[in-house]
Design an enzyme around this catalytic site. Sequence first.
Site, PDB file in Angstrom:
ATOM      1  N   VAL A   1       0.852  -1.214   0.000  1.00 39.96           N
ATOM      2  CA  VAL A   1       0.000   0.000   0.000  1.00 39.96           C
ATOM      3  C   VAL A   1       0.878   1.252   0.000  1.00 39.96           C
ATOM      4  O   VAL A   1       0.397   2.357   0.181  1.00 39.96           O
ATOM      5  CB  VAL A   1      -0.926  -0.010   1.252  1.00 39.96           C
ATOM      6  CG1 VAL A   1      -1.864  -1.201   1.216  1.00 39.96           C
ATOM      7  CG2 VAL A   1      -0.123   0.002   2.553  1.00 39.96           C
TER       8      VAL A   1
ATOM      9  N   HIS B   1      -4.429  -4.239  -2.310  1.00 42.58           N
ATOM     10  CA  HIS B   1      -4.805  -3.923  -0.927  1.00 42.58           C
ATOM     11  C   HIS B   1      -4.923  -2.432  -0.683  1.00 42.58           C
ATOM     12  O   HIS B   1      -4.857  -1.990   0.461  1.00 42.58           O
ATOM     13  CB  HIS B   1      -3.777  -4.542   0.046  1.00 42.58           C
ATOM     14  CG  HIS B   1      -3.830  -6.047   0.050  1.00 42.58           C
ATOM     15  ND1 HIS B   1      -2.767  -6.820   0.478  1.00 42.58           N
ATOM     16  CD2 HIS B   1      -4.789  -6.912  -0.346  1.00 42.58           C
ATOM     17  CE1 HIS B   1      -3.085  -8.104   0.355  1.00 42.58           C
ATOM     18  NE2 HIS B   1      -4.306  -8.181  -0.146  1.00 42.58           N
TER      19      HIS B   1
ATOM     20  N   CYS C   1     -14.104   8.818   3.951  1.00 44.14           N
ATOM     21  CA  CYS C   1     -15.023   8.877   5.114  1.00 44.14           C
ATOM     22  C   CYS C   1     -15.829   7.581   5.203  1.00 44.14           C
ATOM     23  O   CYS C   1     -16.405   7.116   4.215  1.00 44.14           O
ATOM     24  CB  CYS C   1     -15.991  10.057   4.920  1.00 44.14           C
ATOM     25  SG  CYS C   1     -17.370  10.046   6.071  1.00 44.14           S
TER      26      CYS C   1
HETATM   27  C1  BV8 Z   1     -10.969 -11.278   2.838  1.00 43.19           C
HETATM   28  C2  BV8 Z   1      -3.427  -3.844   3.895  1.00 43.19           C
HETATM   29  C3  BV8 Z   1     -13.168 -11.948   3.238  1.00 43.19           C
HETATM   30  C4  BV8 Z   1      -3.523  -3.234   5.234  1.00 43.19           C
HETATM   31  C5  BV8 Z   1      -3.304  -6.256   4.192  1.00 43.19           C
HETATM   32  C6  BV8 Z   1      -8.901 -17.613   2.171  1.00 43.19           C
HETATM   33  C7  BV8 Z   1      -9.623 -16.851   1.244  1.00 43.19           C
HETATM   34  C8  BV8 Z   1      -9.975 -15.527   1.535  1.00 43.19           C
HETATM   35  C9  BV8 Z   1      -9.609 -14.960   2.761  1.00 43.19           C
HETATM   36  C10 BV8 Z   1      -8.885 -15.713   3.684  1.00 43.19           C
HETATM   37  C11 BV8 Z   1      -8.528 -17.029   3.384  1.00 43.19           C
HETATM   38  N1  BV8 Z   1      -7.842 -17.512   4.456  1.00 43.19           N
HETATM   39  C12 BV8 Z   1      -7.744 -16.552   5.409  1.00 43.19           C
HETATM   40  C13 BV8 Z   1      -8.394 -15.447   4.982  1.00 43.19           C
HETATM   41  C14 BV8 Z   1      -8.526 -14.227   5.755  1.00 43.19           C
HETATM   42  C15 BV8 Z   1      -7.392 -13.231   5.498  1.00 43.19           C
HETATM   43  C16 BV8 Z   1      -6.038 -13.882   5.391  1.00 43.19           C
HETATM   44  O1  BV8 Z   1      -5.555 -14.134   4.285  1.00 43.19           O
HETATM   45  N2  BV8 Z   1      -5.408 -14.107   6.528  1.00 43.19           N
HETATM   46  C17 BV8 Z   1      -4.060 -14.697   6.518  1.00 43.19           C
HETATM   47  C18 BV8 Z   1      -3.143 -13.899   7.433  1.00 43.19           C
HETATM   48  C19 BV8 Z   1      -4.204 -16.151   6.893  1.00 43.19           C
HETATM   49  N3  BV8 Z   1      -7.675 -12.478   4.284  1.00 43.19           N
HETATM   50  C20 BV8 Z   1      -8.457 -11.386   4.379  1.00 43.19           C
HETATM   51  O2  BV8 Z   1      -8.992 -11.016   5.414  1.00 43.19           O
HETATM   52  C21 BV8 Z   1      -8.686 -10.607   3.095  1.00 43.19           C
HETATM   53  N4  BV8 Z   1     -10.080 -10.304   2.992  1.00 43.19           N
HETATM   54  O3  BV8 Z   1     -10.685 -12.386   2.554  1.00 43.19           O
HETATM   55  O4  BV8 Z   1     -12.261 -10.878   3.080  1.00 43.19           O
HETATM   56  C22 BV8 Z   1     -14.376 -11.585   2.516  1.00 43.19           C
HETATM   57  C23 BV8 Z   1     -14.740 -12.306   1.391  1.00 43.19           C
HETATM   58  C24 BV8 Z   1     -15.921 -11.997   0.762  1.00 43.19           C
HETATM   59  C25 BV8 Z   1     -16.714 -10.950   1.239  1.00 43.19           C
HETATM   60  C26 BV8 Z   1     -16.318 -10.199   2.362  1.00 43.19           C
HETATM   61  C27 BV8 Z   1     -15.134 -10.500   3.005  1.00 43.19           C
HETATM   62  C28 BV8 Z   1      -7.989  -9.247   3.141  1.00 43.19           C
HETATM   63  C29 BV8 Z   1      -6.504  -9.428   3.188  1.00 43.19           C
HETATM   64  C30 BV8 Z   1      -5.808  -8.063   3.058  1.00 43.19           C
HETATM   65  C31 BV8 Z   1      -5.340  -7.626   4.411  1.00 43.19           C
HETATM   66  N5  BV8 Z   1      -4.608  -6.354   4.258  1.00 43.19           N
HETATM   67  N6  BV8 Z   1      -2.693  -5.095   4.019  1.00 43.19           N
HETATM   68  C32 BV8 Z   1      -2.191  -2.725   5.696  1.00 43.19           C
HETATM   69  O5  BV8 Z   1      -1.190  -2.808   4.940  1.00 43.19           O
HETATM   70  O6  BV8 Z   1      -2.167  -2.231   6.830  1.00 43.19           O
HETATM   71  S1  BV8 Z   1      -2.393  -7.670   4.275  1.00 43.19           S
HETATM   72  C33 BV8 Z   1      -0.734  -7.359   4.458  1.00 43.19           C
HETATM   73  O7  BV8 Z   1      -0.110  -8.651   4.255  1.00 43.19           O
HETATM   74  C34 BV8 Z   1      -0.059  -6.473   3.429  1.00 43.19           C
HETATM   75  O8  BV8 Z   1      -0.878  -6.107   2.331  1.00 43.19           O
HETATM   76  C35 BV8 Z   1       1.058  -7.369   2.920  1.00 43.19           C
HETATM   77  O9  BV8 Z   1       1.502  -7.041   1.685  1.00 43.19           O
HETATM   78  C36 BV8 Z   1       0.326  -8.639   2.936  1.00 43.19           C
HETATM   79  C37 BV8 Z   1       1.046  -9.897   2.644  1.00 43.19           C
HETATM   80  O10 BV8 Z   1       2.234  -9.891   3.361  1.00 43.19           O
HETATM   81  P1  BV8 Z   1       3.573  -9.895   2.476  1.00 43.19           P
HETATM   82  O11 BV8 Z   1       3.479  -8.773   1.507  1.00 43.19           O
HETATM   83  O12 BV8 Z   1       3.789 -11.254   1.932  1.00 43.19           O
HETATM   84  O13 BV8 Z   1       4.653  -9.503   3.541  1.00 43.19           O
HETATM   85  P2  BV8 Z   1       5.325 -10.445   4.636  1.00 43.19           P
HETATM   86  O14 BV8 Z   1       5.966  -9.548   5.637  1.00 43.19           O
HETATM   87  O15 BV8 Z   1       4.350 -11.508   5.070  1.00 43.19           O
HETATM   88  O16 BV8 Z   1       6.474 -11.216   3.818  1.00 43.19           O
HETATM   89  C38 BV8 Z   1       7.606 -10.483   3.344  1.00 43.19           C
HETATM   90  C39 BV8 Z   1       8.399 -11.459   2.506  1.00 43.19           C
HETATM   91  O17 BV8 Z   1       9.476 -10.755   1.916  1.00 43.19           O
HETATM   92  C40 BV8 Z   1       9.008 -12.602   3.328  1.00 43.19           C
HETATM   93  O18 BV8 Z   1       8.836 -13.814   2.604  1.00 43.19           O
HETATM   94  C41 BV8 Z   1      10.510 -12.235   3.406  1.00 43.19           C
HETATM   95  O19 BV8 Z   1      11.325 -13.398   3.371  1.00 43.19           O
HETATM   96  C42 BV8 Z   1      10.679 -11.465   2.102  1.00 43.19           C
HETATM   97  N7  BV8 Z   1      11.747 -10.462   2.106  1.00 43.19           N
HETATM   98  C43 BV8 Z   1      12.150  -9.672   3.145  1.00 43.19           C
HETATM   99  N8  BV8 Z   1      13.114  -8.824   2.692  1.00 43.19           N
HETATM  100  C44 BV8 Z   1      13.289  -9.072   1.360  1.00 43.19           C
HETATM  101  C45 BV8 Z   1      12.422 -10.120   0.984  1.00 43.19           C
HETATM  102  N9  BV8 Z   1      12.358 -10.604  -0.275  1.00 43.19           N
HETATM  103  C46 BV8 Z   1      13.180 -10.033  -1.197  1.00 43.19           C
HETATM  104  N10 BV8 Z   1      14.031  -9.015  -0.911  1.00 43.19           N
HETATM  105  C47 BV8 Z   1      14.122  -8.524   0.351  1.00 43.19           C
HETATM  106  N11 BV8 Z   1      14.989  -7.510   0.620  1.00 43.19           N
HETATM  107 ZN    ZN Z   2     -18.480  11.947   5.311  1.00 38.74          ZN
END
Ligand code: BV8
Ligand code: ZN
Length: 246
Positions: free
Chosen positions: A102, A118, A126
């Site tokens: 984001v 995202h 709002c």
């Molecule tokens: C939804 C915005 C339901 C906010 C974020 C199955 C299907 C659907 C949903 C689910 C499902 N199972 C579980 C769910 C629920 C949930 C979910 O996925 N939970 C997980 C944790 C299990 N999903 C949701 O709630 C989604 N919504 O499904 O709604 C629905 C359906 C119908 C109708 C109504 C409702 C919404 C998910 C979005 C959440 N918002 N962000 C904010 O940013 O504050 S998520 C957040 O995690 C960020 O967007 C981030 O990008 C995202 C993923 O994380 P990564 O980007 O992968 O980052 P992470 O730190 O994990 O990893 C970093 C990687 O980089 C590592 O591997 C590391 O090794 C590597 N790395 C580090 N340094 C380097 C590097 N690689 C290369 N170079 C480097 N230098």
């Molecule tokens: Zn308003």
Amino acid sequence: MEFRKDFIEKLKTAKSVVFFTGAGMSAESGIPTFRGEGGIWNKLNPEELANFSAFLKNPDMVWEWYQYRRNIINQNQPNAGHYAIAEMEKYFNKVTVVTQNVDNLHTRAGSKKVLELHGNIERNFCVDCNKFDYSPELNQSQKVPRCRHCGGLIRPDVVWFGEMLPQEIFAEAESVSRKADLFFVIGTSAVVYPAAYIPLNAKSSGAYIVEINVDETDISETVNYSIKGKAGEILPKILKLLDKKK
Ligand code: BV8
Ligand code: ZN
């Protein structure tokens, strides 16, 4: 650094390329990732902050967390990896960035086609009348701001847990990924759904999947080629390869 032959071949023939990125893409820009060492969620967990009920329960705390992240982003720049991806648009017919981030860094680096699954932390709207508020002083306020039109709470335009992703953007990301012949998965732990379905769908539609990550991830076994390394170091090397082929 030597790249595998089949990957070099793919670089030569690819027409439509997708860069699917996560928080690791921005790590070298000084933006903390979510999981793994130094991850912001190690101290705080998403349930407390990145969801709507947490916001209603304690709007000032959640607003402050986003202000803290916005400040880090505004004080930092895109890194060499972001710029390399923007540069690579010159070498392929079609390049699309599909990002879970984001932080707006791909756009700031010059990428033209960026699909933000995202949302974007620079935008706020709002919760009652859905009007966006672009006033610059919003970014100074430490307390959650009120809507100028109806007095409702202003929130960041990001997708919180339990919230739907923007439908058209997700659909476009899905379709461009299914048609891609070369698909990069960069800096993501691939644990957040439904975004994490996209690389899997690209693979099942025949794309050649290249992972760039410093660690193993949930999809390292599934990709065609897993490159261990930092996005900001590997991507400029790939750009150099393309430059030589020109
Ligand atoms: C939804 C915005 C339901 C906010 C974020 C199955 C299907 C659907 C949903 C689910 C499902 N199972 C579980 C769910 C629920 C949930 C979910 O996925 N939970 C997980 C944790 C299990 N999903 C949701 O709630 C989604 N919504 O499904 O709604 C629905 C359906 C119908 C109708 C109504 C409702 C919404 C998910 C979005 C959440 N918002 N962000 C904010 O940013 O504050 S998520 C957040 O995690 C960020 O967007 C981030 O990008 C995202 C993923 O994380 P990564 O980007 O992968 O980052 P992470 O730190 O994990 O990893 C970093 C990687 O980089 C590592 O591997 C590391 O090794 C590597 N790395 C580090 N340094 C380097 C590097 N690689 C290369 N170079 C480097 N230098
Ligand atoms: Zn308003």
